[in-house]
Scaffold this motif. Structure first.
Motif, PDB file in Angstrom:
ATOM      1  N   LEU A  43       0.803  -1.216   0.000  1.00 41.12           N
ATOM      2  CA  LEU A  43       0.000   0.000   0.000  1.00 41.12           C
ATOM      3  C   LEU A  43       0.843   1.276   0.000  1.00 41.12           C
ATOM      4  N   PRO A  44       1.942   1.357   0.732  1.00 41.58           N
ATOM      5  CA  PRO A  44       2.743   2.585   0.693  1.00 41.58           C
ATOM      6  C   PRO A  44       3.395   2.836  -0.675  1.00 41.58           C
ATOM      7  N   LEU A  45       3.474   1.822  -1.536  1.00 44.35           N
ATOM      8  CA  LEU A  45       4.103   1.999  -2.843  1.00 44.35           C
ATOM      9  C   LEU A  45       3.142   2.539  -3.901  1.00 44.35           C
ATOM     10  N   LEU A  46       1.860   2.661  -3.581  1.00 41.44           N
ATOM     11  CA  LEU A  46       0.888   3.134  -4.564  1.00 41.44           C
ATOM     12  C   LEU A  46       1.190   4.536  -5.094  1.00 41.44           C
ATOM     13  N   PRO A  47       1.558   5.519  -4.294  1.00 42.10           N
ATOM     14  CA  PRO A  47       1.881   6.835  -4.862  1.00 42.10           C
ATOM     15  C   PRO A  47       3.060   6.771  -5.835  1.00 42.10           C
ATOM     16  N   LEU A  48       4.060   5.988  -5.511  1.00 39.81           N
ATOM     17  CA  LEU A  48       5.195   5.827  -6.409  1.00 39.81           C
ATOM     18  C   LEU A  48       4.771   5.151  -7.716  1.00 39.81           C
ATOM     19  N   ALA A  49       3.936   4.140  -7.628  1.00 39.15           N
ATOM     20  CA  ALA A  49       3.441   3.467  -8.831  1.00 39.15           C
ATOM     21  C   ALA A  49       2.619   4.429  -9.685  1.00 39.15           C
ATOM     22  N   PHE A  50       1.830   5.291  -9.063  1.00 39.53           N
ATOM     23  CA  PHE A  50       1.048   6.275  -9.817  1.00 39.53           C
ATOM     24  C   PHE A  50       1.962   7.276 -10.516  1.00 39.53           C
ATOM     25  N   LEU A  51       2.997   7.701  -9.840  1.00 42.82           N
ATOM     26  CA  LEU A  51       3.955   8.625 -10.448  1.00 42.82           C
ATOM     27  C   LEU A  51       4.650   7.978 -11.643  1.00 42.82           C
ATOM     28  N   VAL A  52       5.069   6.738 -11.513  1.00 38.27           N
ATOM     29  CA  VAL A  52       5.703   6.019 -12.617  1.00 38.27           C
ATOM     30  C   VAL A  52       4.732   5.872 -13.774  1.00 38.27           C
ATOM     31  N   PHE A  53       3.468   5.576 -13.487  1.00 34.90           N
ATOM     32  CA  PHE A  53       2.467   5.457 -14.538  1.00 34.90           C
ATOM     33  C   PHE A  53       2.272   6.784 -15.267  1.00 34.90           C
ATOM     34  N   CYS A  54       2.233   7.895 -14.538  1.00 37.58           N
ATOM     35  CA  CYS A  54       2.062   9.212 -15.169  1.00 37.58           C
ATOM     36  C   CYS A  54       3.246   9.537 -16.081  1.00 37.58           C
ATOM     37  N   VAL A  55       4.459   9.269 -15.631  1.00 36.44           N
ATOM     38  CA  VAL A  55       5.632   9.526 -16.460  1.00 36.44           C
ATOM     39  C   VAL A  55       5.581   8.644 -17.703  1.00 36.44           C
ATOM     40  N   TRP A  56       5.227   7.387 -17.555  1.00 37.20           N
ATOM     41  CA  TRP A  56       5.132   6.475 -18.702  1.00 37.20           C
ATOM     42  C   TRP A  56       4.086   6.974 -19.702  1.00 37.20           C
ATOM     43  N   ALA A  57       2.924   7.425 -19.206  1.00 30.98           N
ATOM     44  CA  ALA A  57       1.865   7.896 -20.100  1.00 30.98           C
ATOM     45  C   ALA A  57       2.296   9.160 -20.845  1.00 30.98           C
ATOM     46  N   ILE A  58       2.959  10.077 -20.158  1.00 34.88           N
ATOM     47  CA  ILE A  58       3.417  11.313 -20.805  1.00 34.88           C
ATOM     48  C   ILE A  58       4.466  10.993 -21.871  1.00 34.88           C
ATOM     49  N   VAL A  59       5.399  10.116 -21.545  1.00 39.11           N
ATOM     50  CA  VAL A  59       6.431   9.746 -22.525  1.00 39.11           C
ATOM     51  C   VAL A  59       5.800   9.029 -23.713  1.00 39.11           C
ATOM     52  N   ARG A  60       4.839   8.194 -23.486  1.00 38.65           N
ATOM     53  CA  ARG A  60       4.184   7.465 -24.584  1.00 38.65           C
ATOM     54  C   ARG A  60       3.402   8.418 -25.476  1.00 38.65           C
ATOM     55  N   LEU A  61       2.711   9.378 -24.886  1.00 36.17           N
ATOM     56  CA  LEU A  61       1.937  10.324 -25.691  1.00 36.17           C
ATOM     57  C   LEU A  61       2.838  11.303 -26.448  1.00 36.17           C
ATOM     58  N   ALA A  62       3.982  11.640 -25.866  1.00 39.70           N
ATOM     59  CA  ALA A  62       4.858  12.634 -26.479  1.00 39.70           C
ATOM     60  C   ALA A  62       5.773  12.032 -27.537  1.00 39.70           C
ATOM     61  N   SER A  63       5.947  10.731 -27.562  1.00 38.79           N
ATOM     62  CA  SER A  63       6.875  10.134 -28.531  1.00 38.79           C
ATOM     63  C   SER A  63       6.202   9.975 -29.890  1.00 38.79           C
ATOM     64  N   ARG A  64       7.035   9.954 -30.917  1.00 36.94           N
ATOM     65  CA  ARG A  64       6.519   9.765 -32.266  1.00 36.94           C
ATOM     66  C   ARG A  64       6.183   8.282 -32.475  1.00 36.94           C
ATOM     67  N   PRO A  65       5.290   8.024 -33.389  1.00 35.88           N
ATOM     68  CA  PRO A  65       5.005   6.607 -33.694  1.00 35.88           C
ATOM     69  C   PRO A  65       6.232   5.963 -34.332  1.00 35.88           C
ATOM     70  N   ALA A  66       6.336   4.652 -34.213  1.00 46.20           N
ATOM     71  CA  ALA A  66       7.489   3.935 -34.727  1.00 46.20           C
ATOM     72  C   ALA A  66       7.530   3.992 -36.271  1.00 46.20           C
ATOM     73  N   PHE A  67       6.375   3.921 -36.893  1.00 46.46           N
ATOM     74  CA  PHE A  67       6.303   3.989 -38.358  1.00 46.46           C
ATOM     75  C   PHE A  67       4.976   4.607 -38.756  1.00 46.46           C
ATOM     76  N   ALA A  68       4.958   5.235 -39.925  1.00 48.00           N
ATOM     77  CA  ALA A  68       3.735   5.867 -40.422  1.00 48.00           C
ATOM     78  C   ALA A  68       3.201   5.061 -41.594  1.00 48.00           C
ATOM     79  N   ARG A  69       1.921   4.937 -41.686  1.00 49.82           N
ATOM     80  CA  ARG A  69       1.312   4.176 -42.796  1.00 49.82           C
ATOM     81  C   ARG A  69       0.915   5.101 -43.906  1.00 49.82           C
TER      82      ARG A  69
END
Length: 69
Positions: A43-69
């Protein structure tokens, strides 16, 4: 001693019957205790897991797609 043998066997039978009746409840209680303990431990690790999830989501949204169709 031979006179007490049936009583000893009857005592063993009663103890075995009680153990077989109580054992499932004990196992369920142990499983619930382990689950509560694991939740309390992580339970004490939940805030850290949420922070990691937010960073992952921001990086995923900000990155370019691997290839364009």
């Amino acid at each position: 001693m031979l006179l007490f043998l049936p009583f000893l066997l009857l005592r063993l039978l009663f103890k075995a019957a009680v153990a077989l009746f109580v054992l499932p409840f004990v196992l369920i209680a142990v499983m619930i205790g382990l689950a509560v303990g694991l939740v309390a431990m992580f339970l004490p690790l939940l805030p850290l897991a949420f922070l990691v999830f937010c960073v992952w989501a921001i990086v995923r949204l900000a990155s370019r797609p691997a290839f364009a169709r």
